[in-house]
Design an enzyme around this catalytic site. Structure first.
Site, PDB file in Angstrom:
ATOM      1  N   MET A  30      17.809  37.381  26.553  1.00  0.00           N
ATOM      2  CA  MET A  30      16.973  36.195  26.337  1.00  0.00           C
ATOM      3  C   MET A  30      16.110  35.944  27.563  1.00  0.00           C
ATOM      4  SD  MET A  30      19.069  33.576  23.966  1.00  0.00           S
ATOM      5  CE  MET A  30      19.949  32.774  25.273  1.00  0.00           C
ATOM      6  N   LEU A  33      16.017  37.105  33.691  1.00  0.00           N
ATOM      7  CA  LEU A  33      16.838  38.263  34.059  1.00  0.00           C
ATOM      8  C   LEU A  33      17.353  38.178  35.486  1.00  0.00           C
ATOM      9  CD1 LEU A  33      14.766  41.141  32.415  1.00  0.00           C
ATOM     10  CD2 LEU A  33      16.587  39.730  31.433  1.00  0.00           C
ATOM     11  N   HIS A  37      21.629  41.774  34.184  1.00  0.00           N
ATOM     12  CA  HIS A  37      20.866  42.388  33.087  1.00  0.00           C
ATOM     13  C   HIS A  37      20.420  43.795  33.460  1.00  0.00           C
ATOM     14  CE1 HIS A  37      20.085  38.010  32.177  1.00  0.00           C
ATOM     15  NE2 HIS A  37      20.431  38.448  30.994  1.00  0.00           N
ATOM     16  N   GLY A 147      26.594  42.568  27.660  1.00  0.00           N
ATOM     17  CA  GLY A 147      27.440  42.277  28.809  1.00  0.00           C
ATOM     18  C   GLY A 147      28.817  41.775  28.388  1.00  0.00           C
ATOM     19  N   GLU A 148      29.816  42.155  29.177  1.00  0.00           N
ATOM     20  CA  GLU A 148      31.178  41.685  28.904  1.00  0.00           C
ATOM     21  C   GLU A 148      31.381  40.236  29.355  1.00  0.00           C
ATOM     22  OE1 GLU A 148      33.894  44.508  30.645  1.00  0.00           O
ATOM     23  OE2 GLU A 148      33.501  45.989  29.071  1.00  0.00           O
ATOM     24  N   LYS A 149      30.391  39.654  30.055  1.00  0.00           N
ATOM     25  CA  LYS A 149      30.588  38.276  30.495  1.00  0.00           C
ATOM     26  C   LYS A 149      30.771  37.367  29.273  1.00  0.00           C
ATOM     27  CE  LYS A 149      27.607  35.312  32.364  1.00  0.00           C
ATOM     28  NZ  LYS A 149      27.838  34.031  31.670  1.00  0.00           N
ATOM     29  N   GLN A 153      31.004  37.105  22.374  1.00  0.00           N
ATOM     30  CA  GLN A 153      29.792  37.624  21.733  1.00  0.00           C
ATOM     31  C   GLN A 153      29.938  39.121  21.463  1.00  0.00           C
ATOM     32  OE1 GLN A 153      25.573  36.572  22.743  1.00  0.00           O
ATOM     33  NE2 GLN A 153      25.727  38.384  24.016  1.00  0.00           N
ATOM     34  N   LEU A 176      29.014  41.638  36.290  1.00  0.00           N
ATOM     35  CA  LEU A 176      28.592  41.731  37.692  1.00  0.00           C
ATOM     36  C   LEU A 176      28.874  40.390  38.353  1.00  0.00           C
ATOM     37  CD1 LEU A 176      27.413  44.518  37.735  1.00  0.00           C
ATOM     38  CD2 LEU A 176      25.272  43.571  38.541  1.00  0.00           C
ATOM     39  N   MET A 184      27.644  36.626  37.526  1.00  0.00           N
ATOM     40  CA  MET A 184      26.194  36.389  37.485  1.00  0.00           C
ATOM     41  C   MET A 184      25.800  35.833  36.124  1.00  0.00           C
ATOM     42  SD  MET A 184      24.511  39.530  39.545  1.00  0.00           S
ATOM     43  CE  MET A 184      25.067  39.910  41.205  1.00  0.00           C
TER      44      MET A 184
HETATM   45  O1  PAF Z   1      23.514  37.375  25.397  1.00  0.00           O
HETATM   46  C1  PAF Z   1      22.330  37.054  25.122  1.00  0.00           C
HETATM   47  O2  PAF Z   1      21.438  37.018  25.970  1.00  0.00           O
HETATM   48  C2  PAF Z   1      21.984  36.677  23.685  1.00  0.00           C
HETATM   49  O3  PAF Z   1      23.024  35.977  23.078  1.00  0.00           O
HETATM   50  C3  PAF Z   1      21.546  37.884  22.825  1.00  0.00           C
HETATM   51  C4  PAF Z   1      22.668  38.909  22.657  1.00  0.00           C
HETATM   52  C5  PAF Z   1      20.332  38.542  23.453  1.00  0.00           C
HETATM   53  C6  PAF Z   1      21.175  37.390  21.414  1.00  0.00           C
HETATM   54  O4  PAF Z   1      20.144  36.450  21.466  1.00  0.00           O
END
Ligand code: PAF
Length: 284
Positions: A30, A33, A37, A147-149, A153, A176, A184
């Site tokens: 999203m 960054l 990322h 990411g595993e953070k 999700q 990270l 982070m």
């Molecule tokens: O983790 C994120 O940044 C968002 O939830 C994702 C996976 C890009 C979906 O919008």
């Protein structure tokens, strides 16, 4: 690095790489960054010849009282970071490209989406599942990195990809951390200097709880102690600190070294809501 804004352009670029036999990795974001990322991009590069990053602040995963309008946006800065990391293509669609008039389809991942953050942010993971299903279908990459953070999700995305026969392989990228242990996050920029000094207490508390559960402590006792430690350190409130199965996200009442489990936490500090998670034992 080229930026494209339509699904048709994205598909054309990916198709031409695949015709040349090149593997493609997708790293959805999203924006806003940070180094975390870029580690997704690097994991993509380790798994594919080409890396496509996406930047889309997905409105359907924000609740009515959440920070959609205030969510940090800096596409030019983000694009420069991605280009510096060697990313091949940026897909940054407008909202109307993702959700054109008439759009009504939803993706519900039962059981995994209404616990932990899903209990505090109703509908959040429905929006994530919806947009990630679209991004995976749009890009048709060989692998996609998350990411595993946000472990919940990742668990939701693994489940939906398996259930919907999406052929893209889903890979988790390790968290990270700053040198003091703070995970982070784009939301760390909301912290004042005093709050930033308090923030690493969250990771410290859950790492301590994970170690004591792995050594035989009762998960309920250990997570209660972690909650007290986080509040003592200066957090305003704790949404949850819980020990759960790493894949099903079901609560555990004792640790079984044969079944990966993790401690999951979310707590509020100033304007920020911070999340973190750690494995219990070595296999989580
Ligand atoms: O983790 C994120 O940044 C968002 O939830 C994702 C996976 C890009 C979906 O919008």
């Amino acid at each position: 690095m080229e930026t494209v804004r339509t699904v048709a352009e994205l598909r054309a670029r990916v198709a031409s790489w695949r015709r040349q036999g090149e593997r493609v990795a997708l790293t959805p974001t999203m924006g806003a960054l940070h180094e975390g990322h870029l580690s997704l991009v690097r994991l993509g590069q380790a798994n594919a010849r080409r890396v496509v990053a996406t930047i889309f602040v997905n409105p359907t995963q924000f609740g009515a009282n959440e920070d959609l309008a205030a969510y940090p946006r800096d596409e030019a800065g983000d694009a420069a970071m991605l280009e510096g990391a060697g990313c091949d293509l940026l897909f940054a669609p407008p909202v109307a490209e993702m959700y054109p008039p008439g759009f009504v389809t939803r993706v519900i991942v039962d059981g995994l989406t209404d616990v932990l953050c899903g209990a505090v942010r109703p509908g959040h993971f429905d929006g994530v599942a919806q947009v990630v299903t679209k991004l995976l279908n749009q890009a048709q990459a060989d692998v996609a990195i998350f990411g595993e953070k946000d472990w919940q999700q990742l668990a939701v995305i693994r489940r939906l990809a398996a259930d919907l026969d999406i052929p893209t392989r889903i890979l988790g990228a390790p968290i990270l951390r700053e040198p003091d242990g703070l995970a982070m996050s784009s939301r760390n920029r909301y912290l004042t200097p005093d709050e930033r000094a308090v923030a690493p207490a969250l990771h410290r508390a859950i790492a301590t709880a994970a170690a004591s559960i792995a050594a035989g402590a009762d998960p309920a006792d250990a997570t209660l102690a972690a909650r007290a430690a986080v509040l003592d350190a200066g957090f305003a409130s704790v949404d949850y600190i819980e020990a759960r199965d790493a894949a099903t996200l079901r609560p555990i009442d004792r640790f079984d070294p044969g079944r990966p489990a993790r401690i999951f936490a979310a707590a509020r500090l100033g304007r920020a809501r911070l999340i973190d998670n750690v494995p219990i034992g070595t296999g989580g």
